[in-house]
Motif scaffolding. Structure first.
Motif, mmCIF file in Angstrom:
data_model
loop_
_atom_site.group_PDB
_atom_site.id
_atom_site.type_symbol
_atom_site.label_atom_id
_atom_site.label_comp_id
_atom_site.label_asym_id
_atom_site.label_seq_id
_atom_site.Cartn_x
_atom_site.Cartn_y
_atom_site.Cartn_z
ATOM 1 N N SER A 103 0.608 -1.784 -0.027
ATOM 2 C CA SER A 103 -0.236 0.044 -0.072
ATOM 3 C C SER A 103 1.015 1.470 -0.073
ATOM 4 C CB SER A 103 -1.024 -0.307 1.218
ATOM 5 O OG SER A 103 -1.513 1.273 1.568
ATOM 6 N N TRP A 104 0.194 2.087 -0.972
ATOM 7 C CA TRP A 104 1.397 3.174 -0.904
ATOM 8 C C TRP A 104 0.315 4.552 -1.289
ATOM 9 C CZ3 TRP A 104 4.012 5.624 -5.743
ATOM 10 C CH2 TRP A 104 4.673 6.370 -6.048
ATOM 11 N N LYS A 105 0.721 5.441 0.369
ATOM 12 C CA LYS A 105 -0.646 6.443 -0.038
ATOM 13 C C LYS A 105 0.133 8.045 0.441
ATOM 14 C CE LYS A 105 -3.402 3.952 3.370
ATOM 15 N NZ LYS A 105 -4.082 3.734 4.538
ATOM 16 N N THR A 106 -0.067 8.722 -0.133
ATOM 17 C CA THR A 106 0.642 9.887 -0.552
ATOM 18 C C THR A 106 -0.801 11.149 -0.974
ATOM 19 O OG1 THR A 106 2.488 10.597 -1.518
ATOM 20 C CG2 THR A 106 1.128 9.496 -2.814
ATOM 21 N N SER A 107 -0.263 11.992 -1.729
ATOM 22 C CA SER A 107 -0.938 13.494 -2.119
ATOM 23 C C SER A 107 0.018 13.912 -3.151
ATOM 24 C CB SER A 107 -1.016 14.354 -1.320
ATOM 25 O OG SER A 107 -0.350 15.252 -0.325
ATOM 26 N N SER A 108 -0.264 14.690 -4.043
ATOM 27 C CA SER A 108 0.401 15.225 -5.351
ATOM 28 C C SER A 108 2.022 16.126 -5.276
ATOM 29 C CB SER A 108 -0.881 16.357 -6.241
ATOM 30 O OG SER A 108 -1.392 16.694 -5.372
ATOM 31 N N GLY A 109 1.146 16.890 -3.749
ATOM 32 C CA GLY A 109 1.805 18.040 -2.724
ATOM 33 C C GLY A 109 3.242 17.194 -2.321
ATOM 34 N N HIS A 110 3.180 15.835 -2.565
ATOM 35 C CA HIS A 110 4.358 15.494 -1.961
ATOM 36 C C HIS A 110 5.719 15.174 -3.173
ATOM 37 C CE1 HIS A 110 2.359 13.506 1.840
ATOM 38 N NE2 HIS A 110 3.643 13.596 2.112
ATOM 39 N N PHE A 111 5.193 15.552 -4.291
ATOM 40 C CA PHE A 111 6.186 15.638 -5.756
ATOM 41 C C PHE A 111 5.370 16.510 -6.092
ATOM 42 C CE2 PHE A 111 5.534 10.711 -3.911
ATOM 43 C CZ PHE A 111 6.246 10.851 -3.876
ATOM 44 N N PRO A 112 5.913 17.412 -6.017
ATOM 45 C CA PRO A 112 5.466 18.457 -6.689
ATOM 46 C C PRO A 112 5.816 18.646 -8.460
ATOM 47 C CG PRO A 112 6.507 19.873 -5.467
ATOM 48 C CD PRO A 112 5.869 18.545 -4.947
#
Length: 865
Positions: A790-799
């Motif tokens: 499982s990988w949980k992230t948001s676009s803000g982590h990789f601008p």
């Protein structure tokens, strides 16, 4: 509306290029020129009321809106943010370039459709003046009709495999013309797979296969030699079966070569094409597949075309000064319509005075045939180079024609040979190497053949015609000598040469080589470039003035004692499994030391260290030591201030005492063979890396991880200096908690995680995406052979993420949907992943097409290889 939208975007482009407007905003010049050329055509197409305009109006209008949005948003970004403290112009240019690349792909598609409907040959392809940093190789003045013909041959509505044979005299511009077509956005869009390979006179079918597969990303640079030819052919066939393909075979010399290679290109009935370039018409005719091929003869430029081309190269489309017109037209006329001659001499005369023009005109007068003319032009070009660049260029001709030269090796050899010197403006030898290569690229002498995932040059090659000239001149000047066959000794006539490239490793018989008391006194370099030797060899190395010895492919009986006497050595590369004698530290000039092991050698369980005296070798710049380590320094040991690269050492070389003595290290590679054997081989050394205040690139590979028995810190303190831009980890078994530290690195652009680099079923990144929580500059992310589910992230982590690659992560259930919201994302690549992950990637692609634009999603299964 569509016509007005085109005009609006054109006006914006004109303003953007006007230095008196918009605060001199920097912009990606190549993409802007491509967009303006296509828009100029569309303007003429629509104004002429061509049939079919109405069918394309909606599509044109939508593409223009996208173009206008991209231009305006980037212009606003510059004006509003360029004054802030954290503003980075390079990042701005990169973002602008990415936006316009996408726009150009879409506009190129609709432009291609318009061209097919146009009854006239509108010529919008005359390029604007290239900026100083762009090679004049981009000019296609006078070749618009040829370019249109070649493109039409490739996109002709036929599903059968066609060959397009391009032939013409030496220097006529065949390769450059085909390269221009090959990179055209319309062609890139038309063919799913494209690949290019040179076919020199003495070619290898296996090398052609490897080159084609590398173009398709079948494997990386330097890989493929270990695979059998029939398996390479099968792999190529599998790639080509996945959709329409375009293959270019450049420089086919004879019909036999085509007969040998054509079986590699099956006809899948999908409109694929094979282009070849050749000088003889008979070869072009032979390669034509019945009625399923076309012949394209490239003729010399005529009329005003040579003069127009020369002006575009030298004066950047400004008027030629009146006092030079007569002489400049003599130069143009003497080039006999050969674009190579015109462009090359133009590069020489870009900042020349009246006297130089007269010399050029006189030098080209009276040249009989094309070969004589080209040799004269090459000679003038070479003579006009700065002195520091001449030797560097000569050295590149040691490598075979059409050979992709790794810059990592080339720069080391240039420095070791003494060709590079610092000046008042540039005090880094590596930076001077970059400037030299840039100059040669601008002159059209060398060109880039491969870049890494961050866009930096990885390999380059010398232009084929220039390579022929250099080989001929190098032979005259006795600059180097190439040995292509086995022999027991050097022939007497080569003793006056300073450099030797041995392409078939030479077995020198003891005594035969000793022709005098002081044999080969001027030999300064020996590079063994044959196949890796499986059996030990005795090689005579008693050349007292030797500066460069590259013998990685030779297997020695024991450490060659002659090396210990070569006090002038600056570059030493050996493959040797035993202990290194301490006398090697007497090579006080040594700058580059590379000592590897044979692939079959078993690594000793005992830590092998270099002699303590290594700390006195102050000139060392590069150390690569598989199976060996730096010794623990004494309290009086000096620092290695010049060492900028240290590769393949174990964690025994990562103590604070050692790291403090290599303060200027920029590239660091750690290789741990078997951590279960030694309690010292844990990951705790990662907490010491902040001692390297100039570190830019870090790589750690645990070769045989044993997570059950190895002694390792369960949650080591991972700490990197803020200067790091690239990190690659494999087999480290770290906890995902450690990723929080890595995510904060302000300059990190590339992160590669392989083979249980991190362990654990879940990677959860904190934050809701409303602000950037991590990886502020990351553009490339690789996840390979991890147990993540499982990988949980948001676009803000990789601008700024552009490329996401996931390989062999069989347990990963899905790619986070938030990844699709990253504005900069261009491509997702998945290899051997489960079906749910593939579906999530497809969903990301579909959503992106409806909102932010296209994201390339590529799947691959190793079962297809």
């Amino acid at each position: 509306m569509a016509y007005a939208a085109v005009i609006s975007v054109l006006e914006t482009l004109i303003e953007l290029q006007d230095e008196s407007k918009l605060q001199n905003i920097p912009y990606p010049r190549s993409e802007v020129r491509t967009l303006e050329n296509n828009l100029t055509f569309l303007q003429s197409f629509m104004k002429a009321e061509n049939p079919g305009v109405e069918d394309l109006e909606v599509e044109i209008r939508e593409r223009m809106y996208e173009a206008q949005d991209a231009l305006d948003s980037n212009i606003s970004n510059f004006i509003l943010n360029s004054k802030s403290a954290d503003w980075v112009e390079d990042n701005y240019i990169s973002s602008f370039s990415r936006d316009l690349e996408k726009v150009n792909a879409d506009v190129g598609f609709v432009t291609a459709a318009a061209r097919m409907l146009s009854p006239i040959d509108v010529r919008p392809l005359l390029l604007m003046p290239p900026p100083p940093q762009v090679s004049h190789r981009s000019s296609i003045v006078g070749r618009e009709a040829d370019l249109f013909r070649l493109k039409s041959s490739l996109i002709a509505p036929s599903s059968a495999l066609h060959t397009v044979s391009v032939f013409g005299d030496r220097g006529i511009g065949k390769t450059h013309l085909v390269q221009t077509v090959y990179d055209d956005p319309d062609i890139v869009w038309r063919f799913k797979t494209r690949a290019w390979a040179e076919v020199p006179q003495f070619y290898s079918k296996k090398e052609v296969l490897i080159t084609l597969l590398r173009c398709m990303k079948g494997f990386g640079s330097g890989k493929g030699q270990e695979i059998a030819q029939d398996k390479l052919a099968k792999r190529l066939s599998n790639y080509l079966s996945q959709g329409s393909y375009l293959i270019v075979l450049d420089g086919v010399c004879n019909p036999e070569a085509w007969d040998n290679l054509k079986e590699l290109f099956p006809d899948w009935g999908n409109g694929s094409r094979v282009m070849i370039t050749t000088r003889p018409q008979e070869v072009a005719q032979y390669a034509k597949i019945g009625n399923k091929g076309s012949l394209e003869k490239i003729l010399p430029l005529d009329g005003e075309e040579p003069w127009d081309l020369l002006q575009s190269v030298v004066f950047r489309y400004k008027a030629c000064p009146e006092k030079l017109v007569a002489t400049a037209k003599r130069v143009s006329a003497n080039c006999k319509g050969l674009p190579l001659a015109i462009v090359t001499i133009g590069g020489v005369l870009m900042e020349a005075g009246t006297k130089d023009w007269e010399i050029a005109a006189s030098s080209l007068t009276g040249c009989g045939d094309c070969d004589e003319l080209i040799d004269a032009v090459m000679s003038l070009s070479y003579k006009s180079l700065p002195q520091y660049a001449k030797a560097c260029l000569f050295y590149m001709a040691i490598f075979p024609n059409n050979y992709d030269i790794p810059l990592s090796k080339l720069y080391k050899l240039w420095i070791a040979e003494g060709f590079i010197d610092k000046n008042d403006k540039v005090n880094s030898l590596e930076k001077m190497c970059e400037e030299c290569l840039s100059l040669l690229d601008k002159r059209g002498i060398v060109f880039v053949s491969e870049r890494n995932h961050l866009g930096k040059i990885r390999t380059c090659r010398v232009d084929g015609v220039y390579h022929d000239f250099l080989k001929k001149k190098a032979k005259e000047d006795k600059f180097f000598h190439v040995i292509n066959g086995y022999m027991s000794s050097f022939p007497d006539k080569t003793w006056t040469h300073e450099r030797f490239l041995i392409r078939e490793n030479v077995q020198f018989a003891d005594g035969d080589v000793l022709k005098s008391e002081n044999p080969a006194p001027t030999v300064r370099s020996m590079l063994f470039d044959g196949a890796h030797e499986q059996n030990p060899m005795w090689v005579h190395l008693d050349f007292k003035l030797l500066r460069v010895l590259d013998a990685l492919k030779i297997r020695f009986y024991g450490f060659p004692d002659e090396i210990l006497k070569l006090i002038h050595l600056r570059y030493l590369a050996l493959t040797y499994p035993g202990e290194i004698p301490e006398e090697i530290c007497g090579l006080w000039n040594l700058q580059f030391l590379i000592i590897l092991r044979q692939l079959s050698s078993k690594t000793s369980e005992v830590v092998s260290r270099l002699p303590l005296e290594i700390w006195n070798m102050s000139e060392l710049r590069h150390l690569q030591l598989i199976g060996r380590d730096l010794p623990a320094p004494s309290t009086s040991s000096p620092k290695l201030e010049n060492l900028i690269t240290l590769l393949d050492v174990s964690s025994h070389s990562c103590t604070p005492e050692i790291l403090k003595r290599i303060p200027n290290l920029k590239k660091f590679g750690v290789r741990i063979e078997s951590p279960a054997l030694d309690a010292a081989e844990d990951m705790s050394f990662l907490s010491h890396l902040t001692l390297l205040g100039n570190l830019e690139s870090f790589k750690c590979v645990v070769m045989h991880p044993d997570f059950e028995s190895q002694v390792a810190s369960p949650n080591p303190n991972v700490s990197f200096p803020a200067t790091v831009t690239k990190i690659s980890l494999s087999g480290c078994g770290l906890s995902w908690e450690n990723m929080k530290t890595i995510a904060k690195l302000p300059k990190l652009k590339s992160l590669k995680l392989r083979w249980y680099a991190f362990r654990g079923s879940e990677w959860k990144q904190e934050g809701d995406g409303k602000e950037h929580k991590g990886f502020p500059k990351l553009t490339f992310l690789l996840l390979e052979d991890l147990d993540i589910q499982s990988w949980k992230t948001s676009s803000g982590h990789f601008p700024w993420l552009q490329n996401l690659v996931i390989r062999h992560c069989y347990k990963l259930k899905e790619i986070p949907a938030a990844i699709g919201n990253i504005p900069s994302l261009k491509k997702i690549e998945l290899v051997d992943c489960n079906s749910s992950a593939l579906k999530s990637a497809e969903k990301i692609k579909e959503v992106a097409q409806q909102s932010r634009g296209h994201i390339g999603v590529h799947f691959h299964s190793s079962h297809d290889d």
